[in-house]
Design a protein around this motif. Structure first.
Motif, PDB file in Angstrom:
ATOM      1  N   ILE B  25       0.846  -1.198   0.000  1.00  0.00           N
ATOM      2  CA  ILE B  25       0.000   0.000   0.000  1.00  0.00           C
ATOM      3  C   ILE B  25       0.883   1.250   0.000  1.00  0.00           C
ATOM      4  N   ASP B  26       1.905   1.244   0.839  1.00  0.00           N
ATOM      5  CA  ASP B  26       2.751   2.433   0.949  1.00  0.00           C
ATOM      6  C   ASP B  26       3.648   2.634  -0.271  1.00  0.00           C
ATOM      7  N   SER B  27       3.797   1.599  -1.081  1.00  0.00           N
ATOM      8  CA  SER B  27       4.554   1.771  -2.326  1.00  0.00           C
ATOM      9  C   SER B  27       3.685   2.391  -3.412  1.00  0.00           C
ATOM     10  N   GLY B  28       2.390   2.499  -3.150  1.00  0.00           N
ATOM     11  CA  GLY B  28       1.500   3.135  -4.120  1.00  0.00           C
ATOM     12  C   GLY B  28       0.590   2.182  -4.875  1.00  0.00           C
ATOM     13  N   VAL B  29       0.619   0.904  -4.545  1.00  0.00           N
ATOM     14  CA  VAL B  29      -0.296  -0.048  -5.189  1.00  0.00           C
ATOM     15  C   VAL B  29      -1.737   0.413  -4.950  1.00  0.00           C
ATOM     16  N   GLU B  30      -2.519   0.477  -6.022  1.00  0.00           N
ATOM     17  CA  GLU B  30      -3.874   1.022  -5.872  1.00  0.00           C
ATOM     18  C   GLU B  30      -4.882  -0.021  -5.421  1.00  0.00           C
TER      19      GLU B  30
END
Lengths: 288, 288, 288
Positions: B25-30
């Motif tokens: 989530i924090d890596s930007g996975v939507e």
């Protein structure tokens, strides 16, 4: 606060389908809750959680998708979901276990592009399976003369009974196709053939297909070689194969996917819809 | 309609890792789809759902993460995932079961900050474990002279074989370190030691460390007391411990997390990448 | 990069509650990770994943919800979650298994709208159950004279012990109500009655209720017919029933839902909060 559209994916397999999840996301579902191992016994509590949280006016923003590889299990869950509703406290439901409804609808609509279904004679090979039984039912409802074929006469007759139970005045007959001669008899005079057998099982050879001179449309729903109809490619989409208009599984797949996504979108238009075979065919017609 | 990046978390444990989910989530996975209890036997259907939904041009927006506490189980799933792809119908995959790849990469890069790895002698304690075996492999690939240490000679030799199978011209030797004398011999002349043992197991005492006069970098990957290298603190990050540059598990953790997140981001650059140990080390190098 | 609020739903049932998930989404939680089958034994690793990913300053953006149909199981998980924290490495936790805390808080606050709780005599029917035991505890803390009623004297006494253990100077007594006469005695002189029995079990008849002349507020938390208090409707919200102010389960449900959502929102204000019965009542008071 915004009211996001929530789809509750109820899957009868231990691990809920990735396929159905990705399609749900790409249809615009904002929140997806995935549940595996769903049975008629354990679904009641899940449904109550869906209907007793949001107010009546907002319930249309919650919907249920029923999937899994076993269509009979999906139908049992669909029935149990309906029983868990309380009057107006309900949410819309899309039933597409094994992709059977969307695939059957796409196949029937592919045929309808080329031949008026009313009055046409259509053979469904493996009409006893989950997709075949739905294709037969939808063809009958559209007024086609349906020949439900199976290698086993008794199972073929059961498939016919199921069509008759679902469709008033269905013109459907059972055909045993365990030998080349029986297969030739079933195809004699037919304009449409849909092969809905298991993956990797050939149901119709090139020779048998060419011998059926009346055939105008041949649709194969098996994507795994050997394909169900010899000489048709999985990617065929209205391709000419020896004078017959041919569709392969991938050729039908694009329309199937569009129907699947549109059905998901329409779930959120109201809270009292149940999308099973006929409703899904209707959605496909409106898309075409 | 937008095409969100979907990560499919395939975890071999019954409940998929919270750690991996939060990092995703924090890596930007939507969109994150979590699956537990994944095995080589049940992964095929999940992979097919990933590759047969979006079109070829959009497949780079779907990716797979393989995790779980058992690295061997994760490797078996990675292999099965690869076999489930169909030619260009594939998605990118990041394998980081037990955090082994990102942790080993971060440890090796920490050492490389202080000593050129090519030609350096590096001892890996517990080289037979999931992180240790990857650290040994990465050190060998970078040109270090690797001493794979274990309390058991046979297991140490197996670890060496694995390194040789993965790295051409690897300079790796097996060292049994079941006694203080054996440990001293393994450390003799080495500049780097990486302790990759189980949580709460001390592998190197203060005395043994001080006696190894050639040591310049000591890295401990165990965060649970007692730590693997006595006198190194879990939070050490290039700290001076008796003249040796020391790193503890948390000191390495920041770099590990950056590598983990960057690897997740890069998954979505193309649909045909497989990020295992070496690719993850390369990502770490580019970040440094 | 933004730092979304993540809620980790830990449910002791095999399939995590849809109800709790929908409420979480509607409270504004940006990312929801759902876990079923959670036990004190397997929760440690999940908690570590929550606390060892984000930095200390960002931990308030991660929180844990504990749910499931079994309140005792939820309490055991709550205890194990607390033990898995490491000093400041912790996240806030909301415990609401079976909705017991939010429901009990809403019921007690409904009564408080009409009668000052301090010094009032309140009977809790089925005080031995998960919701009843919490209602008794909260009433005692607010200074009410609590009569913990059960059909079984020994279980009633156990419920009193639990209240005394939780609330200093609690005024609570055990009442066996296995016969109409015993029930009448328990209600004699009481101003408040809360029926917290199992779904579909009537605990108080119309006649018994009318005979209890001192009653001013009657609250029934059973939504499934037959209801717990005869003559009260599930939708009653401060309705007049034979001179008594009546609340049904749905009448209390609105306040319960508001408390539930507000508690979820407040989780993300800091990383060291534990919301169990008393904290949840306090949130309800501030909302009123």
């Amino acid at each position: 606060m915004s009211m996001p559209n929530i789809l509750i994916q109820l899957d009868t397999d231990p691990r809920p389908s990735v396929f159905d999840a990705v399609v749900a996301i790409d249809s615009g579902v904002e929140r997806l809750l995935q549940y595996g191992g769903v049975t008629p016994e354990n679904v009641r509590e899940l449904v109550h959680g869906a209907i007793f949280t949001r107010g009546p006016d907002d319930l249309k923003h919650t919907a249920i998708f029923i999937g899994g590889s076993n269509v009979a299990a999906g139908e049992a869950v669909l029935s149990a979901v309906g029983e868990a509703f309380f009057g107006p406290m309900r949410v819309s439901v899309l039933m597409d276990a094994n992709g059977a409804n969307t695939t059957a609808a796409a196949a029937v609509l592919a045929a309808a592009k080329h031949i008026p279904l009313a009055g046409a004679t259509a053979v469904v090979l493996a009409a006893t399976g989950p997709v075949g039984s739905r294709a037969a039912r939808l063809l009958a409802r559209e007024g086609a003369i349906v020949r439900a074929a199976s290698r086993n006469q008794a199972r073929s007759e059961s498939a016919c009974e199921a069509v008759r139970a679902a469709v008033e005045k269905a013109d459907v007959s059972s055909w045993q196709t365990s030998t080349p001669d029986e297969l030739a008899a079933a195809l004699d005079g037919a304009q449409i053939v849909i092969a809905a057998g298991a993956a990797g099982v050939q149901l119709l050879s090139v020779d048998a297909r060419k011998a059926a001179g009346s055939l105008r449309v041949a649709i194969d729903l098996n994507a795994v070689p050997p394909l169900g109809i010899e000489g048709v490619k999985a990617t065929d989409k209205a391709a000419d194969r020896d004078g017959t208009i041919a569709y392969g599984a991938l050729g039908v797949g694009g329309a199937k996917m569009k129907i699947h996504k549109e059905a998901l979108r329409r779930l959120f238009a109201a809270n009292d819809q149940v999308f099973d075979a006929e409703a899904i065919l209707q959605i496909g017609k409106e898309l075409a």
